[in-house]
Design a protein around this motif. Structure first.
Motif, mmCIF file in Angstrom:
data_model
loop_
_atom_site.group_PDB
_atom_site.id
_atom_site.type_symbol
_atom_site.label_atom_id
_atom_site.label_comp_id
_atom_site.label_asym_id
_atom_site.label_seq_id
_atom_site.Cartn_x
_atom_site.Cartn_y
_atom_site.Cartn_z
ATOM 1 N N CYS A 90 0.688 -1.220 -0.087
ATOM 2 C CA CYS A 90 -0.113 -0.183 -0.123
ATOM 3 C C CYS A 90 0.930 1.222 0.002
ATOM 4 N N ALA A 91 0.366 2.228 -0.735
ATOM 5 C CA ALA A 91 1.416 3.498 -0.856
ATOM 6 C C ALA A 91 0.260 4.530 -0.655
ATOM 7 N N ALA A 92 0.968 5.993 -0.140
ATOM 8 C CA ALA A 92 0.020 6.719 0.156
ATOM 9 C C ALA A 92 1.018 8.277 -0.151
ATOM 10 N N ARG A 93 0.078 9.482 -0.635
ATOM 11 C CA ARG A 93 0.958 10.709 -0.808
ATOM 12 C C ARG A 93 0.044 11.524 -0.107
ATOM 13 N N ASP A 94 0.675 12.639 0.601
ATOM 14 C CA ASP A 94 -0.137 13.504 1.444
ATOM 15 C C ASP A 94 -0.380 14.901 0.779
ATOM 16 N N ALA A 95 0.322 15.043 -0.559
ATOM 17 C CA ALA A 95 0.127 16.219 -0.982
ATOM 18 C C ALA A 95 -0.572 15.790 -2.455
ATOM 19 N N PHE A 96 -1.368 16.955 -2.980
ATOM 20 C CA PHE A 96 -2.131 16.699 -4.321
ATOM 21 C C PHE A 96 -1.295 15.893 -5.589
ATOM 22 N N SER A 97 -2.056 15.009 -6.051
ATOM 23 C CA SER A 97 -1.348 14.471 -7.233
ATOM 24 C C SER A 97 -2.386 13.751 -8.087
ATOM 25 N N MET A 98 -2.156 13.931 -9.271
ATOM 26 C CA MET A 98 -3.108 13.109 -10.412
ATOM 27 C C MET A 98 -2.149 12.141 -11.145
ATOM 28 N N ARG A 99 -1.184 11.739 -10.352
ATOM 29 C CA ARG A 99 -0.211 10.519 -11.070
ATOM 30 C C ARG A 99 -0.326 9.579 -10.257
ATOM 31 N N CYS A 100 -1.202 8.969 -9.664
ATOM 32 C CA CYS A 100 -1.238 7.801 -8.729
ATOM 33 C C CYS A 100 -0.737 6.670 -9.551
ATOM 34 N N ARG A 101 -0.597 6.308 -10.546
ATOM 35 C CA ARG A 101 0.192 5.319 -11.183
ATOM 36 C C ARG A 101 1.679 5.119 -11.070
ATOM 37 N N ASP A 102 2.274 6.331 -10.714
ATOM 38 C CA ASP A 102 3.709 6.502 -10.580
ATOM 39 C C ASP A 102 3.975 6.509 -9.330
ATOM 40 N N PRO A 103 5.001 5.354 -9.075
ATOM 41 C CA PRO A 103 5.312 4.753 -7.707
ATOM 42 C C PRO A 103 6.317 5.768 -6.896
ATOM 43 N N SER A 104 6.849 6.477 -7.879
ATOM 44 C CA SER A 104 7.757 7.791 -7.429
ATOM 45 C C SER A 104 6.878 8.851 -6.879
ATOM 46 N N GLU A 105 5.767 9.063 -6.865
ATOM 47 C CA GLU A 105 4.784 9.924 -6.629
ATOM 48 C C GLU A 105 4.440 9.716 -4.917
ATOM 49 N N TYR A 106 4.855 8.636 -4.465
ATOM 50 C CA TYR A 106 4.281 8.462 -3.118
ATOM 51 C C TYR A 106 5.441 8.430 -2.033
ATOM 52 N N ASN A 107 5.088 8.979 -0.811
ATOM 53 C CA ASN A 107 6.068 9.353 0.040
ATOM 54 C C ASN A 107 5.858 8.332 1.460
ATOM 55 N N HIS A 108 4.787 7.727 1.292
ATOM 56 C CA HIS A 108 4.559 6.763 2.326
ATOM 57 C C HIS A 108 4.319 5.136 1.832
ATOM 58 N N TRP A 109 4.835 4.229 2.449
ATOM 59 C CA TRP A 109 4.656 2.871 2.072
ATOM 60 C C TRP A 109 4.594 1.995 3.278
#
Length: 119
Positions: A90-109
């Motif tokens: 599971c991965a999560a990002r706490d900033a706005f993003s519309m690129r959720c398919r890109d794993p580099s967008e996530y800062n929490h795993w």
């Protein structure tokens, strides 16, 4: 700091079902599920972006369903096949993003949960 805890993995036979859960400890804008099989690269499975668009990998369309409530992300997996065997993250990002398919967008795993499908 957001913490993610996955659960729900296990061993099933081909055609079986599992439901993965990911509980988050903080506010997140985008969330997704990724998987990695032994010897293979990390693969995006499905995700929800910051405006609630949902994406699925072609290999899981029609079989997997992502959903989300207040602080939990779910992955319902039906008609599981041997090629679905992998560690699921599971991965999560706490900033706005519309690129959720890109794993580099996530800062929490999360730490991952193993799914094994056998015939």
């Amino acid at each position: 700091q957001v913490q993610l805890v996955e659960s729900g993995g296990g061993s099933v036979q081909t055609g079986g079902s599992l439901r993965l859960s990911c509980v988050g400890s903080g506010y997140t804008r985008s969330m997704g599920w990724f998987r990695q099989a032994p010897g293979k690269e990390l693969e995006g499975v499905t995700c929800i972006d910051s405006v609630d668009n949902i994406y699925y990998a072609d290999s899981v369309k029609g079989r997997f369903t992502i959903s989300r409530d207040t602080n939990t992300l779910y992955l319902q997996m039906n008609n599981l096949q041997s090629e679905d065997t992998a560690m699921y993250y599971c991965a999560a990002r706490d900033a706005f993003s519309m690129r959720c398919r890109d794993p580099s967008e996530y800062n929490h795993w999360g730490q991952g949960t193993q799914v094994t499908v056998s015939s």
